[in-house]
Design a protein around this motif. Structure first.
Motif, PDB file in Angstrom:
ATOM      1  N   SER A 138       0.844  -1.182   0.000  1.00 45.73           N
ATOM      2  CA  SER A 138       0.000   0.000   0.000  1.00 45.73           C
ATOM      3  C   SER A 138       0.886   1.240   0.000  1.00 45.73           C
ATOM      4  O   SER A 138       1.902   1.268   0.710  1.00 45.73           O
ATOM      5  CB  SER A 138      -0.896  -0.010   1.238  1.00 45.73           C
ATOM      6  N   PHE A 139       0.502   2.251  -0.772  1.00 45.92           N
ATOM      7  CA  PHE A 139       1.333   3.449  -0.905  1.00 45.92           C
ATOM      8  C   PHE A 139       0.489   4.718  -0.880  1.00 45.92           C
ATOM      9  O   PHE A 139      -0.538   4.792  -1.556  1.00 45.92           O
ATOM     10  CB  PHE A 139       2.076   3.442  -2.253  1.00 45.92           C
ATOM     11  N   ASP A 140       0.961   5.713  -0.122  1.00 45.49           N
ATOM     12  CA  ASP A 140       0.469   7.070  -0.285  1.00 45.49           C
ATOM     13  C   ASP A 140       1.268   7.639  -1.444  1.00 45.49           C
ATOM     14  O   ASP A 140       2.433   7.264  -1.658  1.00 45.49           O
ATOM     15  CB  ASP A 140       0.678   7.897   0.979  1.00 45.49           C
ATOM     16  N   VAL A 141       0.659   8.538  -2.211  1.00 46.73           N
ATOM     17  CA  VAL A 141       1.292   9.059  -3.421  1.00 46.73           C
ATOM     18  C   VAL A 141       1.379  10.575  -3.341  1.00 46.73           C
ATOM     19  O   VAL A 141       0.393  11.239  -3.020  1.00 46.73           O
ATOM     20  CB  VAL A 141       0.475   8.666  -4.675  1.00 46.73           C
ATOM     21  N   GLN A 142       2.578  11.099  -3.663  1.00 47.31           N
ATOM     22  CA  GLN A 142       2.755  12.543  -3.780  1.00 47.31           C
ATOM     23  C   GLN A 142       3.401  12.813  -5.133  1.00 47.31           C
ATOM     24  O   GLN A 142       4.538  12.397  -5.375  1.00 47.31           O
ATOM     25  CB  GLN A 142       3.652  13.081  -2.667  1.00 47.31           C
ATOM     26  N   ILE A 143       2.668  13.474  -6.005  1.00 50.31           N
ATOM     27  CA  ILE A 143       3.197  13.825  -7.326  1.00 50.31           C
ATOM     28  C   ILE A 143       4.164  14.987  -7.131  1.00 50.31           C
ATOM     29  O   ILE A 143       3.800  15.983  -6.506  1.00 50.31           O
ATOM     30  CB  ILE A 143       2.056  14.204  -8.292  1.00 50.31           C
ATOM     31  N   THR A 144       5.375  14.849  -7.666  1.00 53.75           N
ATOM     32  CA  THR A 144       6.354  15.914  -7.490  1.00 53.75           C
ATOM     33  C   THR A 144       6.464  16.815  -8.712  1.00 53.75           C
ATOM     34  O   THR A 144       6.685  18.013  -8.573  1.00 53.75           O
ATOM     35  CB  THR A 144       7.743  15.346  -7.124  1.00 53.75           C
ATOM     36  N   ARG A 145       6.316  16.223  -9.921  1.00 58.27           N
ATOM     37  CA  ARG A 145       6.366  17.033 -11.139  1.00 58.27           C
ATOM     38  C   ARG A 145       5.993  16.174 -12.351  1.00 58.27           C
ATOM     39  O   ARG A 145       6.163  14.965 -12.322  1.00 58.27           O
ATOM     40  CB  ARG A 145       7.738  17.656 -11.334  1.00 58.27           C
ATOM     41  N   PRO A 146       5.531  16.835 -13.416  1.00 60.86           N
ATOM     42  CA  PRO A 146       5.276  16.086 -14.648  1.00 60.86           C
ATOM     43  C   PRO A 146       6.599  15.717 -15.323  1.00 60.86           C
ATOM     44  O   PRO A 146       7.558  16.489 -15.272  1.00 60.86           O
ATOM     45  CB  PRO A 146       4.488  17.064 -15.527  1.00 60.86           C
ATOM     46  N   VAL A 147       6.642  14.547 -15.926  1.00 59.61           N
ATOM     47  CA  VAL A 147       7.802  14.108 -16.711  1.00 59.61           C
ATOM     48  C   VAL A 147       7.263  13.464 -17.983  1.00 59.61           C
ATOM     49  O   VAL A 147       6.072  13.191 -18.087  1.00 59.61           O
ATOM     50  CB  VAL A 147       8.708  13.113 -15.940  1.00 59.61           C
ATOM     51  N   SER A 148       8.125  13.209 -18.921  1.00 58.98           N
ATOM     52  CA  SER A 148       7.713  12.584 -20.178  1.00 58.98           C
ATOM     53  C   SER A 148       7.010  11.258 -19.890  1.00 58.98           C
ATOM     54  O   SER A 148       7.548  10.387 -19.216  1.00 58.98           O
ATOM     55  CB  SER A 148       8.934  12.346 -21.056  1.00 58.98           C
ATOM     56  N   GLY A 149       5.785  11.103 -20.382  1.00 56.19           N
ATOM     57  CA  GLY A 149       5.040   9.861 -20.211  1.00 56.19           C
ATOM     58  C   GLY A 149       4.390   9.688 -18.855  1.00 56.19           C
ATOM     59  O   GLY A 149       3.955   8.590 -18.518  1.00 56.19           O
ATOM     60  N   GLY A 150       4.298  10.736 -18.053  1.00 55.13           N
ATOM     61  CA  GLY A 150       3.638  10.594 -16.757  1.00 55.13           C
ATOM     62  C   GLY A 150       4.103  11.611 -15.737  1.00 55.13           C
ATOM     63  O   GLY A 150       4.247  12.796 -16.033  1.00 55.13           O
ATOM     64  N   PHE A 151       4.379  11.119 -14.530  1.00 58.36           N
ATOM     65  CA  PHE A 151       4.776  11.988 -13.433  1.00 58.36           C
ATOM     66  C   PHE A 151       5.943  11.375 -12.675  1.00 58.36           C
ATOM     67  O   PHE A 151       6.085  10.155 -12.622  1.00 58.36           O
ATOM     68  CB  PHE A 151       3.615  12.158 -12.429  1.00 58.36           C
ATOM     69  N   ALA A 152       6.730  12.240 -12.057  1.00 59.60           N
ATOM     70  CA  ALA A 152       7.658  11.790 -11.035  1.00 59.60           C
ATOM     71  C   ALA A 152       6.855  11.859  -9.741  1.00 59.60           C
ATOM     72  O   ALA A 152       6.096  12.807  -9.520  1.00 59.60           O
ATOM     73  CB  ALA A 152       8.881  12.698 -10.960  1.00 59.60           C
ATOM     74  N   ALA A 153       6.978  10.826  -8.912  1.00 54.92           N
ATOM     75  CA  ALA A 153       6.174  10.779  -7.685  1.00 54.92           C
ATOM     76  C   ALA A 153       6.946  10.115  -6.566  1.00 54.92           C
ATOM     77  O   ALA A 153       7.842   9.301  -6.799  1.00 54.92           O
ATOM     78  CB  ALA A 153       4.874  10.022  -7.942  1.00 54.92           C
TER      79      ALA A 153
END
Length: 168
Positions: A46-61
């Motif tokens: 199980s994971f909590d998710v924090q998006i840090t920034r958009p990157v090519s093909g998705g997000f860095a998280a």
């Protein structure tokens, strides 16, 4: 219908500090974090998710509990699921892809053509990959109202009017 819906997948590590490359399957891609905690398919992680920034093909998280590049790389390919009750209700003419997979596909005369193997979208609209009944091959059926006039989730079936020549 499953009580969990796949909302994203991990593409591997992004950087050296434990961030992951996250591909979102939600209508609003950034909303994936709103459905956290997300789990593996079997529920063991199980994971909590924090998006840090958009990157090519998705997000860095950042995912809870993941602190190193090695831990992030070990998650490559992991599909992330959210409980269905956390997802928004859909209008009558929209469906979660997970609900379509496995449905029987019948022609307008009632004959079974096959079953939905997967739902694809390469940018020009959804396609249903239908594994033909009694055959090794599958066909791609445009998921439009003209070609698929009826989706009955309760009965577990789709009625399709395939374009001429598709099934030959």
């Amino acid at each position: 219908m499953s009580d969990k819906v796949c909302v994203g997948a991990i593409g591997g590590a992004f950087g050296v500090h434990g961030e992951v490359r996250l591909k979102s399957f939600t209508a609003d891609p950034e909303a994936i974090a709103d459905y956290a905690p997300l789990t593996s398919e079997d529920g063991s992680r199980s994971f909590d998710v924090q998006i840090t920034r958009p990157v090519s093909g998705g997000f860095a998280a950042r995912l809870s509990g993941i602190r190193s590049k090695e831990e992030a790389d070990a998650l490559r390919g992991l599909k992330l699921f959210a409980p269905r009750d956390r997802l928004p209700s859909l209008p009558d003419d929209e469906y979660y892809h997970a609900d379509l997979i496995g449905l029987a596909v019948h022609d307008t005369g009632g004959a079974e053509l096959g079953r939905v193997k997967t739902v694809l979208n390469h940018g020009a609209g959804d396609l249903l990959e239908v594994q033909l009944k009694g055959e090794a091959r599958s066909v791609l059926l445009p998921f439009t109202l003209a070609v698929v006039p009826t989706v009955d989730l309760t009965a577990g079936r789709i009625v399709a009017d395939p374009p001429e020549g598709l099934l030959e």
